[in-house]
Design a protein around this motif. Structure first.
Motif, PDB file in Angstrom:
ATOM      1  N   LEU A  44       0.831  -1.212   0.000  1.00 39.11           N
ATOM      2  CA  LEU A  44       0.000   0.000   0.000  1.00 39.11           C
ATOM      3  C   LEU A  44       0.862   1.258   0.000  1.00 39.11           C
ATOM      4  O   LEU A  44       0.580   2.224  -0.717  1.00 39.11           O
ATOM      5  CB  LEU A  44      -0.923   0.006   1.218  1.00 39.11           C
ATOM      6  N   ALA A  45       1.930   1.229   0.809  1.00 42.44           N
ATOM      7  CA  ALA A  45       2.783   2.412   0.912  1.00 42.44           C
ATOM      8  C   ALA A  45       3.408   2.742  -0.440  1.00 42.44           C
ATOM      9  O   ALA A  45       3.359   3.882  -0.911  1.00 42.44           O
ATOM     10  CB  ALA A  45       3.868   2.190   1.970  1.00 42.44           C
ATOM     11  N   ILE A  46       3.975   1.721  -1.089  1.00 41.80           N
ATOM     12  CA  ILE A  46       4.609   1.965  -2.387  1.00 41.80           C
ATOM     13  C   ILE A  46       3.557   2.386  -3.422  1.00 41.80           C
ATOM     14  O   ILE A  46       3.774   3.267  -4.242  1.00 41.80           O
ATOM     15  CB  ILE A  46       5.364   0.713  -2.890  1.00 41.80           C
ATOM     16  N   SER A  47       2.376   1.771  -3.370  1.00 41.40           N
ATOM     17  CA  SER A  47       1.332   2.125  -4.327  1.00 41.40           C
ATOM     18  C   SER A  47       0.914   3.586  -4.198  1.00 41.40           C
ATOM     19  O   SER A  47       0.706   4.268  -5.198  1.00 41.40           O
ATOM     20  CB  SER A  47       0.100   1.243  -4.135  1.00 41.40           C
ATOM     21  N   TRP A  48       0.782   4.055  -2.964  1.00 38.76           N
ATOM     22  CA  TRP A  48       0.375   5.457  -2.803  1.00 38.76           C
ATOM     23  C   TRP A  48       1.469   6.403  -3.262  1.00 38.76           C
ATOM     24  O   TRP A  48       1.181   7.458  -3.838  1.00 38.76           O
ATOM     25  CB  TRP A  48      -0.058   5.743  -1.367  1.00 38.76           C
ATOM     26  N   LEU A  49       2.736   6.032  -3.022  1.00 35.75           N
ATOM     27  CA  LEU A  49       3.830   6.845  -3.574  1.00 35.75           C
ATOM     28  C   LEU A  49       3.769   6.814  -5.101  1.00 35.75           C
ATOM     29  O   LEU A  49       3.961   7.831  -5.769  1.00 35.75           O
ATOM     30  CB  LEU A  49       5.187   6.316  -3.101  1.00 35.75           C
ATOM     31  N   SER A  50       3.471   5.628  -5.643  1.00 32.52           N
ATOM     32  CA  SER A  50       3.367   5.490  -7.096  1.00 32.52           C
ATOM     33  C   SER A  50       2.230   6.339  -7.652  1.00 32.52           C
ATOM     34  O   SER A  50       2.328   6.881  -8.754  1.00 32.52           O
ATOM     35  CB  SER A  50       3.117   4.041  -7.484  1.00 32.52           C
ATOM     36  N   ALA A  51       1.155   6.446  -6.882  1.00 31.10           N
ATOM     37  CA  ALA A  51       0.027   7.265  -7.330  1.00 31.10           C
ATOM     38  C   ALA A  51       0.488   8.712  -7.502  1.00 31.10           C
ATOM     39  O   ALA A  51       0.141   9.372  -8.491  1.00 31.10           O
ATOM     40  CB  ALA A  51      -1.123   7.184  -6.331  1.00 31.10           C
ATOM     41  N   ILE A  52       1.287   9.186  -6.545  1.00 31.42           N
ATOM     42  CA  ILE A  52       1.794  10.556  -6.659  1.00 31.42           C
ATOM     43  C   ILE A  52       2.624  10.700  -7.933  1.00 31.42           C
ATOM     44  O   ILE A  52       2.447  11.643  -8.700  1.00 31.42           O
ATOM     45  CB  ILE A  52       2.638  10.924  -5.415  1.00 31.42           C
ATOM     46  N   MET A  53       3.498   9.712  -8.175  1.00 29.65           N
ATOM     47  CA  MET A  53       4.328   9.771  -9.386  1.00 29.65           C
ATOM     48  C   MET A  53       3.474   9.744 -10.640  1.00 29.65           C
ATOM     49  O   MET A  53       3.701  10.501 -11.577  1.00 29.65           O
ATOM     50  CB  MET A  53       5.313   8.597  -9.406  1.00 29.65           C
ATOM     51  N   GLY A  54       2.473   8.878 -10.647  1.00 30.64           N
ATOM     52  CA  GLY A  54       1.604   8.769 -11.819  1.00 30.64           C
ATOM     53  C   GLY A  54       0.886  10.065 -12.129  1.00 30.64           C
ATOM     54  O   GLY A  54       0.595  10.367 -13.284  1.00 30.64           O
ATOM     55  N   LEU A  55       0.584  10.838 -11.075  1.00 30.81           N
ATOM     56  CA  LEU A  55      -0.119  12.097 -11.286  1.00 30.81           C
ATOM     57  C   LEU A  55       0.840  13.199 -11.717  1.00 30.81           C
ATOM     58  O   LEU A  55       0.420  14.217 -12.264  1.00 30.81           O
ATOM     59  CB  LEU A  55      -0.842  12.516 -10.001  1.00 30.81           C
ATOM     60  N   LEU A  56       2.135  13.006 -11.454  1.00 35.72           N
ATOM     61  CA  LEU A  56       3.107  14.054 -11.778  1.00 35.72           C
ATOM     62  C   LEU A  56       3.760  13.870 -13.145  1.00 35.72           C
ATOM     63  O   LEU A  56       4.117  14.843 -13.787  1.00 35.72           O
ATOM     64  CB  LEU A  56       4.193  14.132 -10.705  1.00 35.72           C
ATOM     65  N   VAL A  57       3.936  12.591 -13.580  1.00 34.60           N
ATOM     66  CA  VAL A  57       4.645  12.392 -14.844  1.00 34.60           C
ATOM     67  C   VAL A  57       3.795  12.898 -16.006  1.00 34.60           C
ATOM     68  O   VAL A  57       2.583  12.934 -15.925  1.00 34.60           O
ATOM     69  CB  VAL A  57       5.014  10.915 -15.103  1.00 34.60           C
ATOM     70  N   LYS A  58       4.490  13.280 -17.071  1.00 36.83           N
ATOM     71  CA  LYS A  58       3.788  13.906 -18.181  1.00 36.83           C
ATOM     72  C   LYS A  58       3.458  12.909 -19.290  1.00 36.83           C
ATOM     73  O   LYS A  58       2.690  13.218 -20.180  1.00 36.83           O
ATOM     74  CB  LYS A  58       4.631  15.054 -18.752  1.00 36.83           C
TER      75      LYS A  58
END
Ligand SMILES: Nc1ncnc2c1ncn2[C@@H]1O[C@H](COP(=O)(O)OP(=O)(O)O)[C@@H](O)[C@H]1O
Ligand SMILES: [Mg+2]
Lengths: 271, 334
Positions: free
Chosen positions: A167-181
């Motif tokens: 869950l922790a890595i997934s939520w960090l990944s969610a942030i990345m997914g929202l930031l990448v172009k």
């Protein structure tokens, strides 16, 4: 075509906000889980990659690595599991970026649904994917000589930590997914973070032989704590403070990353 | 189509389904909407007509709560798109410029998913899904993943998905762009039926024929401003009741022709070597133009009168055609 079909009435259901937040998350989690079965490439990638690593380390490097009293197979399983969980949980970045590119997010945002549901859906699917690949990797590990000493309590602890870590890595990944172009960027951002983190840790080799600075980093970063804790519970290696530190790291990351990701998702809507 | 109680209340006091006042939006330094005002009566079709980059999609995105405006106000059945976004979302269906479907789900699963996210009950979702699949001729493809669908099928499913909750207001962003002629006719037919059933529709288009055929009212926008609005006929009247079109025989004499022909609403197209101008339809003006060309020694290939198309309207209003955005063609000084 008959005109009558356009003149129709539909009933919406009345429930509490919490009910709908859960319902929306469930609907979108089902969607993401269907993606796993329809797009088996992702599942194979998640499971095959660690198995390859497993066999490589077990049979190629393993002989040259000194893990003391512990056999190298028994040492390795925790590292491989955690690496696999990290990569599996990183699919949220890619799948979110794909949704954002394809425009389906616009449709979701124009609906009266809870805005965090899409993120919860992807994170939930990562969990399901990780469960499947964990079982595959554990299965393979038994075939090549893994001999855990864990009792029911230890297995429960491993399960809980594995879920929290995913869950922790997934939520960090969610942030990345929202930031990448772009989708391309989503494909490599996870690798450049997770790869060094798993190698500069105790996943594949004990940290004692690393140079001073690297060793300090390796021994204090969250992945090492998670690996050490899981290894300790599975095969009885000494845990030290890693058990509670691993839980603290995971819970801390979730507490911070979840609201940040949700906020980013809302903010993106209003660019 | 049964709007919620609250929605009905606001409708009874206001006949407009959509009201837009002084809407503004900029992206960094680029001003995309520069004060847009219009309203759409309940149960009617309004077409936002404009070339690429005019601000059509931006307007739709603001009205469907996907984007915050920088200024101005927009009301959907009396609900503010910013402050009461969730109320607005339960009243609208959005079909964007590009199909917003889940590629890995089947057509049926797409409809079910969105139906549930609209908070419909399971029975209605099932019934409505069957209805829409039949209506949009997707019955056979309903169990296949969308990945396997053709462009026309995707567009139809995309529209079907936005109709799952039978919303009283539908936004259609360029619903027929890129469709083959047959799919386009099917789409037009569906839109007309939706209107007959009482739906309010706001659509955008770059196509004059489409606006002419579907819309009760046309709002022409260019560069983020409204440059004209009215019915198709009202707009046509602004360029004269009839237009005279002359094709010059040789490309080499087109330059000279431009100098000797003048009149109201003159449009020049050097590619097709045509001149066209507004006329009352009299023979006198025709004679005059032809003799001027004759005196200058310019051969004429073809002469015709026609009712003005919306293309002519657009050219008169903006100085450029829809195909050549932002390229201002030469204007004749009288
Ligand atoms: N998110 C955005 N960021 C920056 N510029 C944008 C954005 N969205 C649209 N634009 C610009 O705004 C202008 C109007 O776009 P749009 O509303 O899509 O026009 P239309 O739909 O009429 O073709 C274009 O110049 C486009 O490049
Ligand atoms: Mg557009």
């Amino acid at each position: 075509m008959t005109k009558s079909s356009f003149i129709t009435s539909v009933q919406t259901e009345k429930h509490s906000k919490i009910f709908w937040a859960l319902s929306d998350s469930w609907v979108l989690a089902k969607r993401s889980i269907k993606h796993i079965t329809r797009n088996l490439d992702q599942l194979f990638a998640v499971a095959l990659f660690p198995i390859m690593f497993f066999l490589l380390f077990r049979y190629v490097f393993g002989g040259a690595i000194d893990t003391g009293d512990l056999s190298y197979v028994n040492y390795l399983v925790a590292g491989i599991l955690v690496q696999m969980l990290a990569f599996g949980a990183n699919y949220t970045t890619l799948n979110l970026a794909i949704d954002l590119q394809r425009g389906i997010v616009d449709r979701f945002r124009s609906l009266p649904m809870a805005s965090s549901a899409l993120l919860v859906g992807h994170v939930g699917a990562d969990l399901v994917r990780n469960t499947m690949s964990s079982l595959i990797v554990l299965g393979v590990s038994f075939l090549v000589g893994f001999q855990p000493v864990a009792g029911p309590v230890e297995w429960m602890l491993v399960l809980c930590l594995a879920i929290l870590f995913s869950l922790a890595i997934s939520w960090l990944s969610a942030i990345m997914g929202l930031l990448v172009k772009s989708i391309e960027a989503a494909q490599w951002t996870g690798f450049i973070v997770i790869f060094p983190l798993t190698f500069v840790s105790s996943a594949f080799v004990p940290t004692d032989t690393m140079p001073e600075a690297l060793r300090f980093f390796a021994e204090n970063q969250p992945l090492t704590h998670v690996i050490e804790a899981i290894r300790g519970w599975l095969v009885g290696a000494p845990i030290g403070d890693s058990g509670w530190l691993a839980f603290a790291w995971c819970v801390g990351i979730i507490i911070v990353a979840m609201p940040v990701a949700t906020w980013l998702f809302r903010r993106q809507a209003l660019r | 189509m049964e709007p919620t109680l609250e929605a009905q209340k606001s409708i009874s006091t206001d006949n407009n389904a959509i009201v837009v006042k002084g809407l503004r939006k900029s992206f960094k330094k680029l001003t995309v909407l520069n004060g847009i005002d219009f309203s759409v009566k309940r149960g009617t079709v309004l077409a936002l007509l404009g070339p690429n980059g005019a601000g059509k999609t931006t307007t739709i995105r603001i009205l469907s709560t996907l984007l915050l405006p920088d200024g101005g106000q927009a009301l959907i059945h009396g609900f503010d798109v910013v402050r009461e976004a969730n109320k607005v979302r339960s009243l609208i269906g959005l079909t964007g410029q590009y199909a917003a479907l889940d590629e890995y789900l089947t057509g049926e699963e797409n409809l079910h998913m969105i139906g549930r996210l609209y908070r419909l009950n399971h029975q209605d979702i099932k019934r409505r899904t069957q209805e829409l699949l039949e209506l949009f001729d997707l019955m056979e493809a309903s169990a296949r993943t969308v990945k396997t669908y053709s462009g026309g099928m995707r567009r139809r499913l995309d529209l079907a998905v936005s109709l799952i909750a039978a919303p009283p207001i539908i936004f259609l962003d360029e619903p027929t762009t890129g469709l083959d002629p047959r799919s386009r006719l099917i789409m037009w037919d569906i839109i007309e039926q939706l209107v007959t059933a009482g739906t309010t529709i706001l659509l955008t288009t770059q196509d004059m024929d489409e606006a002419d055929r579907l819309a009760d009212k046309i709002v022409v926008i260019d560069g983020g401003r409204i440059i004209a609005e009215g019915t198709a006929d009202e707009l046509k009247q602004r360029v004269g009741s009839e237009r005279l079109e002359i094709t010059i025989a040789e490309a080499s004499s087109f330059e000279t022709a431009k100098r000797v022909v003048y009149g109201e609403g003159l449009h020049l197209d050097s590619k097709t070597r045509t001149l066209s101008l507004a006329t009352k339809g009299g023979v006198h003006q025709l004679k005059q133009v032809l003799s001027r060309l004759d005196e200058a020694g310019i051969g004429v290939e073809n002469v015709s009168f026609h009712r003005p198309t919306l293309d002519d309207v657009f050219l008169t209003l903006t100085g450029h055609t829809t195909e050549q955005p932002n390229i201002v063609i030469e204007k004749q000084e009288a």
